[in-house]
Motif scaffolding. Structure first.
Motif, PDB file in Angstrom:
ATOM      1  N   GLY A 103      44.938  28.240  45.143  1.00 48.23           N
ATOM      2  CA  GLY A 103      44.114  29.184  45.735  1.00 48.23           C
ATOM      3  C   GLY A 103      42.593  28.778  45.410  1.00 48.23           C
ATOM      4  N   ALA A 104      41.757  29.890  45.027  1.00 45.80           N
ATOM      5  CA  ALA A 104      40.312  29.538  44.952  1.00 45.80           C
ATOM      6  C   ALA A 104      40.253  28.817  43.654  1.00 45.80           C
ATOM      7  CB  ALA A 104      39.911  30.899  44.838  1.00 45.80           C
ATOM      8  N   SER A 105      41.077  29.000  42.596  1.00 41.75           N
ATOM      9  CA  SER A 105      40.882  28.224  41.269  1.00 41.75           C
ATOM     10  C   SER A 105      40.823  26.996  41.407  1.00 41.75           C
ATOM     11  CB  SER A 105      42.105  28.681  40.428  1.00 41.75           C
ATOM     12  OG  SER A 105      41.962  30.249  40.028  1.00 41.75           O
ATOM     13  N   VAL A 106      41.378  26.166  42.580  1.00 42.15           N
ATOM     14  CA  VAL A 106      41.369  24.858  42.598  1.00 42.15           C
ATOM     15  C   VAL A 106      40.241  24.234  43.738  1.00 42.15           C
ATOM     16  CG1 VAL A 106      43.699  24.329  41.554  1.00 42.15           C
ATOM     17  CG2 VAL A 106      43.337  24.523  44.090  1.00 42.15           C
ATOM     18  N   ARG A 107      39.698  25.436  44.313  1.00 39.59           N
ATOM     19  CA  ARG A 107      38.932  25.083  45.737  1.00 39.59           C
ATOM     20  C   ARG A 107      37.348  25.506  45.523  1.00 39.59           C
ATOM     21  NH1 ARG A 107      42.769  26.441  50.737  1.00 39.59           N
ATOM     22  NH2 ARG A 107      44.873  26.251  49.525  1.00 39.59           N
ATOM     23  N   ASN A 108      37.060  25.449  44.153  1.00 48.54           N
ATOM     24  CA  ASN A 108      35.654  25.779  43.837  1.00 48.54           C
ATOM     25  C   ASN A 108      35.000  24.617  43.288  1.00 48.54           C
ATOM     26  OD1 ASN A 108      35.854  26.311  40.766  1.00 48.54           O
ATOM     27  ND2 ASN A 108      37.485  27.505  41.282  1.00 48.54           N
TER      28      ASN A 108
ATOM     29  N   ARG B  99      38.270  40.030  51.073  1.00 50.28           N
ATOM     30  CA  ARG B  99      38.289  38.556  50.857  1.00 50.28           C
ATOM     31  C   ARG B  99      37.180  37.885  51.362  1.00 50.28           C
ATOM     32  NH1 ARG B  99      42.489  36.814  53.886  1.00 50.28           N
ATOM     33  NH2 ARG B  99      43.506  35.539  52.482  1.00 50.28           N
ATOM     34  N   VAL B 100      36.713  36.672  50.988  1.00 50.74           N
ATOM     35  CA  VAL B 100      35.667  36.091  51.464  1.00 50.74           C
ATOM     36  C   VAL B 100      36.206  34.678  51.828  1.00 50.74           C
ATOM     37  CG1 VAL B 100      33.352  35.349  50.831  1.00 50.74           C
ATOM     38  CG2 VAL B 100      34.114  37.508  49.985  1.00 50.74           C
TER      39      VAL B 100
ATOM     40  N   ALA C  16      38.498  24.712  52.965  1.00 50.90           N
ATOM     41  CA  ALA C  16      38.143  26.134  53.166  1.00 50.90           C
ATOM     42  C   ALA C  16      38.906  26.699  52.059  1.00 50.90           C
ATOM     43  CB  ALA C  16      38.408  26.779  54.703  1.00 50.90           C
ATOM     44  N   GLY C  17      38.430  27.967  51.433  1.00 47.70           N
ATOM     45  CA  GLY C  17      39.076  28.499  50.466  1.00 47.70           C
ATOM     46  C   GLY C  17      38.677  30.153  50.802  1.00 47.70           C
ATOM     47  N   VAL C  18      39.658  30.937  50.087  1.00 47.23           N
ATOM     48  CA  VAL C  18      39.424  32.516  50.273  1.00 47.23           C
ATOM     49  C   VAL C  18      39.387  32.934  48.766  1.00 47.23           C
ATOM     50  CG1 VAL C  18      40.073  34.352  51.157  1.00 47.23           C
ATOM     51  CG2 VAL C  18      40.411  32.406  52.488  1.00 47.23           C
ATOM     52  N   TYR C  19      38.420  33.870  48.440  1.00 49.01           N
ATOM     53  CA  TYR C  19      38.611  34.398  47.003  1.00 49.01           C
ATOM     54  C   TYR C  19      38.510  35.933  47.423  1.00 49.01           C
ATOM     55  CZ  TYR C  19      33.606  34.406  47.229  1.00 49.01           C
ATOM     56  OH  TYR C  19      32.053  34.458  47.658  1.00 49.01           O
ATOM     57  N   ALA C  20      38.793  36.852  46.290  1.00 47.85           N
ATOM     58  CA  ALA C  20      38.773  38.161  46.401  1.00 47.85           C
ATOM     59  C   ALA C  20      37.601  38.840  45.749  1.00 47.85           C
ATOM     60  CB  ALA C  20      39.884  38.822  45.723  1.00 47.85           C
ATOM     61  N   GLN C  21      36.841  39.689  46.100  1.00 52.70           N
ATOM     62  CA  GLN C  21      35.607  40.200  45.696  1.00 52.70           C
ATOM     63  C   GLN C  21      35.577  41.795  45.715  1.00 52.70           C
ATOM     64  OE1 GLN C  21      32.088  40.262  48.390  1.00 52.70           O
ATOM     65  NE2 GLN C  21      30.837  38.651  46.738  1.00 52.70           N
TER      66      GLN C  21
ATOM     67  N   GLY D 215      39.385  40.356  42.119  1.00 50.93           N
ATOM     68  CA  GLY D 215      38.088  40.811  42.612  1.00 50.93           C
ATOM     69  C   GLY D 215      36.939  40.176  42.049  1.00 50.93           C
ATOM     70  N   PRO D 216      37.018  39.184  41.258  1.00 48.56           N
ATOM     71  CA  PRO D 216      35.657  38.811  40.469  1.00 48.56           C
ATOM     72  C   PRO D 216      34.835  38.122  41.313  1.00 48.56           C
ATOM     73  CG  PRO D 216      37.613  37.174  39.875  1.00 48.56           C
ATOM     74  CD  PRO D 216      38.202  38.348  40.905  1.00 48.56           C
ATOM     75  N   GLY D 217      35.052  37.742  42.725  1.00 48.87           N
ATOM     76  CA  GLY D 217      34.290  37.119  43.668  1.00 48.87           C
ATOM     77  C   GLY D 217      34.039  35.809  43.308  1.00 48.87           C
ATOM     78  N   GLY D 218      32.684  35.332  43.474  1.00 50.02           N
ATOM     79  CA  GLY D 218      32.482  33.984  43.169  1.00 50.02           C
ATOM     80  C   GLY D 218      32.079  33.911  41.614  1.00 50.02           C
ATOM     81  N   ARG D 219      32.272  34.776  40.863  1.00 48.98           N
ATOM     82  CA  ARG D 219      32.410  34.860  39.350  1.00 48.98           C
ATOM     83  C   ARG D 219      33.545  34.299  38.892  1.00 48.98           C
ATOM     84  NH1 ARG D 219      31.546  40.286  40.769  1.00 48.98           N
ATOM     85  NH2 ARG D 219      29.517  40.826  40.866  1.00 48.98           N
ATOM     86  N   GLY D 220      34.677  34.127  39.562  1.00 49.79           N
ATOM     87  CA  GLY D 220      36.150  33.717  38.792  1.00 49.79           C
ATOM     88  C   GLY D 220      36.059  32.727  37.829  1.00 49.79           C
ATOM     89  N   MET D 221      35.665  31.405  38.371  1.00 46.30           N
ATOM     90  CA  MET D 221      35.900  30.450  37.550  1.00 46.30           C
ATOM     91  C   MET D 221      34.874  30.717  36.271  1.00 46.30           C
ATOM     92  SD  MET D 221      37.822  27.616  37.642  1.00 46.30           S
ATOM     93  CE  MET D 221      37.972  26.123  37.013  1.00 46.30           C
TER      94      MET D 221
END
Length: 364
Positions: A28-33, A205-206, A315-320, A342-348
């Motif tokens: 998921g988002a953890s490898v797509r950023n 979701r974003v 493309a990726g999807v993250y929770a915010q 839900g950390p959004g773009g702050r996750g990584m």
């Protein structure tokens, strides 16, 4: 990454961990950023404190797990005219500017820090505290380090389907797992079990698009952003930003796709470049070319040279959190069962500090 960092905190505090992952490996988002540890644009107060603490934790973890590729490279947000420079000047006057490592540079000073920037621009905002890791590698590197503890077990290709009483869950293989605490880090997967447990979750979701190039052929010694990023990060809110928004519209493609330039060099020399933002579901299933074309033009104007061949698009999807002032949504779902998402773009960036806070609050 959020789940892995919770596992890291638990192992560090002497516990045993069973880590259940829906995919065989994280997809998921953890490898797509970008793999950016991005302090520069964070809102003052709790969000900045979390990012700075996470930056400190990342550096320590990176020293112990070199394979994740931690690099304290900083970032340059380039500006091309007086209106953009005014926003950078306002940021450099913030009371917390020193904590972020902000410094306003002219074009020659920016090129001295990053000689690959041979295009035309007026200056840059330097953020010394920004850093980077390798997102496609970091997850596996951390897992390997956790396995060495002898107290960590990883079950990939399984999904938690049911939360049972007494801090237990049942997975989709029918196996029941018991623990002293259950932490659900479900990322952008907000249906199914999550909806059953917490039907009114204040998380959206974003979706975003990104790309990666062949090797640049020279070092890009810092991360790079453009002035459109001022429009999307709370640290840059000011009268100067209001004036920029009023007097300088984004390019039509950038405005339509809510875009900014963020760029970081990978360990193999390629460039990860993005991004877009899409907030209204259902999301498109395909990627569109106009954002990539726009980003290519922006990057080439900064580098002063053609972009290497694009070899990956995704493309990726993250929770915010819908309340974007919140760093993360942490909620008790059942006795001994917590959901963290839900950390959004702050996750990584913030995952290590978010996990540390969870561990402290739960008394691990």
């Amino acid at each position: 990454m959020l789940g892995t960092m919770h596992a890291w905190q638990a192992i560090e505090r002497g516990h045993e961990v069973l880590h259940i992952e829906r995919e065989t490996e994280a997809r998921g988002a953890s490898v797509r950023n970008f793999g950016q540890i991005w302090v520069s644009g964070r809102a003052g107060g709790e969000e900045l404190d979390t990012a700075l603490r996470a930056r400190e934790l990342w550096e320590g973890i990176g020293a112990r797990v070199p394979a994740l590729g931690f690099r304290a490279i900083g970032s340059l947000t380039v500006v091309k005219n007086a209106a953009e420079r005014a926003v950078a000047e306002a940021a450099a006057r913030r009371p917390d500017a020193a904590a972020r490592g902000y410094r306003l540079l002219d074009a020659d000073q920016a090129r001295a820090l990053n000689p690959a920037l041979r295009g035309e621009f007026a200056g840059a905002l330097w953020c010394e505290r920004d850093a980077a890791v390798e997102p496609r590698i970091a997850q596996r590197a951390l897992k390997a380090a956790l396995l060495e503890s002898g107290r960590y077990r990883y079950l990939g290709g399984r999904e938690v389907r049911e939360v049972l009483g007494e801090r237990a869950v049942r997975d989709d293989h029918g196996e029941v797992h018991h623990g002293d605490a259950v932490v659900l880090c479900t990322g952008a997967w907000l249906g199914g079990l999550v909806r059953e447990l917490l039907p009114d979750l204040p998380v959206r979701r974003v979706r975003l698009q990104m790309m990666q190039t062949d090797p640049l052929g020279e070092p890009l010694t810092t991360s790079v952003a453009d002035a459109d990023s001022f429009r999307y990060y709370p640290a840059y809110r000011s009268d100067a930003l209001d004036a920029l928004n009023a007097g300088q519209a984004q390019a039509p493609t950038a405005a339509a796709h809510k875009m900014q330039l963020l760029m970081v060099q990978r360990a193999d020399g390629g460039l990860t470049i993005g991004d877009t933002h899409e907030y209204e579901a259902p999301f498109a299933f395909d990627t569109v070319e106009e954002p990539y074309e726009h980003l290519t033009g922006v990057v080439e104007s900064v580098l002063g040279r053609p972009l290497p061949r694009i070899r990956h698009r995704w493309a990726g999807v993250y929770a915010q959190c819908t309340d974007t002032s919140r760093v993360v949504h942490r909620q008790q779902a059942r006795d001994g069962v917590w959901l963290v998402t839900g950390p959004g773009g702050r996750g990584m960036t913030c995952a290590p500090a978010i996990a540390e806070t969870t561990a402290n609050e739960l008394g691990w």
